[in-house]
Write a protein that holds these residues in place. Structure first.
Motif, short mmCIF file in Angstrom:
data_model
loop_
_atom_site.label_atom_id
_atom_site.label_comp_id
_atom_site.label_asym_id
_atom_site.label_seq_id
_atom_site.Cartn_x
_atom_site.Cartn_y
_atom_site.Cartn_z
N TYR A 23 65.64 47.57 24.14
CA TYR A 23 66.22 46.45 24.89
C TYR A 23 67.71 46.70 25.16
O TYR A 23 68.18 46.54 26.28
CB TYR A 23 66.03 45.14 24.14
N ASP A 53 56.39 47.41 27.26
CA ASP A 53 55.30 46.43 27.46
C ASP A 53 55.49 45.23 26.52
O ASP A 53 55.31 44.08 26.92
CB ASP A 53 53.94 47.08 27.21
N GLU A 56 58.31 43.10 27.70
CA GLU A 56 57.91 42.34 28.88
C GLU A 56 57.11 41.10 28.47
O GLU A 56 57.31 40.01 29.02
CB GLU A 56 57.10 43.22 29.83
N LYS A 57 56.21 41.26 27.49
CA LYS A 57 55.44 40.11 27.01
C LYS A 57 56.34 39.05 26.37
O LYS A 57 56.04 37.87 26.42
CB LYS A 57 54.38 40.58 26.00
N ILE A 61 62.25 41.62 29.58
CA ILE A 61 62.41 42.54 30.70
C ILE A 61 61.34 42.24 31.74
O ILE A 61 60.35 41.58 31.45
CB ILE A 61 62.33 44.03 30.28
N SER A 62 61.57 42.75 32.93
CA SER A 62 60.55 42.70 33.98
C SER A 62 60.47 44.09 34.58
O SER A 62 61.30 44.95 34.29
CB SER A 62 60.89 41.64 35.04
N ARG A 63 59.49 44.31 35.42
CA ARG A 63 59.34 45.62 36.03
C ARG A 63 59.10 45.48 37.52
O ARG A 63 58.61 44.46 37.98
CB ARG A 63 58.23 46.43 35.37
N PHE A 72 62.43 49.28 35.08
CA PHE A 72 62.48 48.16 34.14
C PHE A 72 63.84 47.48 34.25
O PHE A 72 64.87 48.14 34.27
CB PHE A 72 62.21 48.66 32.73
N THR A 75 65.98 40.90 31.80
CA THR A 75 65.92 39.58 32.44
C THR A 75 67.14 38.73 32.17
O THR A 75 67.28 37.67 32.77
CB THR A 75 64.66 38.82 32.00
#
Length: 127
Positions: A23, A53, A56-57, A61-63, A72, A75
Motif C-alpha cells: 500500500y 487483490d 482492493e477488497k 486501491i482500485s485498478r 493500480f 484510493t
C-alpha cells in the motif's frame, strides 16, 4: 525510511506487513503497474498481485486498464478511515453476538460445575 515508518503504522491499523508495504509503495508511486509496486515494496510480483487483490477488497486501491497493462491506483487516505470504521462495526457486531451468547454459555458452565461436584456411585459385581 519514511516509507518503512508508514508501513509499520499501517500495521497498527490492521494491515499485514506485506499489505502495508504494498500500500505504501502504491501511494508513493501513485498510479503504477504491479511490477513497479512489487519492486518498490521489495516483494515478488505474484505476491504483489495477491496483496493488491486484498487491498482492493479492503477499498484501499482500485485498478484500471491502460493498453494491455493493469494499473493500480491508491484510493486516498479517506479509504483508511472507512476501513477502520468497518473494522469497528465488525467488532461491535462480535460484541453483540458475545453478549447474546453469554447466558447460554454460563448456564452450560453452571450445569457442568454442578455435575462435577456431585459424587458418582457405581456398583460393581465381583472382586
Amino acid at each position: 525510511m519514511q516509507l518503512k515508518r508508514l508501513a509499520i503504522q499501517l500495521q497498527a491499523l490492521g494491515l499485514s506487513e506485506k499489505q502495508s508495504r504494498v500500500y505504501v509503495a502504491n501511494v508513493f508511486l501513485g498510479s503504477a503497474p504491479a511490477q513497479r509496486i512489487a519492486e518498490q515494496a521489495e516483494i515478488n510480483r505474484p505476491t504483489a498481485y495477491d496483496i493488491l487483490d486484498e487491498l482492493e477488497k479492503l477499498g484501499l486501491i482500485s485498478r484500471t486498464i491502460e493498453g494491455s497493462k493493469t494499473i493500480f491506483i491508491p484510493t486516498g487516505a479517506t479509504a483508511l478511515t472507512d476501513m477502520v470504521q468497518r473494522q469497528a462495526q465488525e467488532v461491535e457486531q462480535r460484541r453483540k453476538n458475545l453478549v447474546a451468547l453469554l447466558p447460554e454459555l454460563s448456564a452450560i458452565e453452571h450445569a457442568a460445575t454442578a455435575e462435577a461436584v456431585d459424587p458418582t456411585v457405581r456398583f460393581v459385581r465381583g472382586k
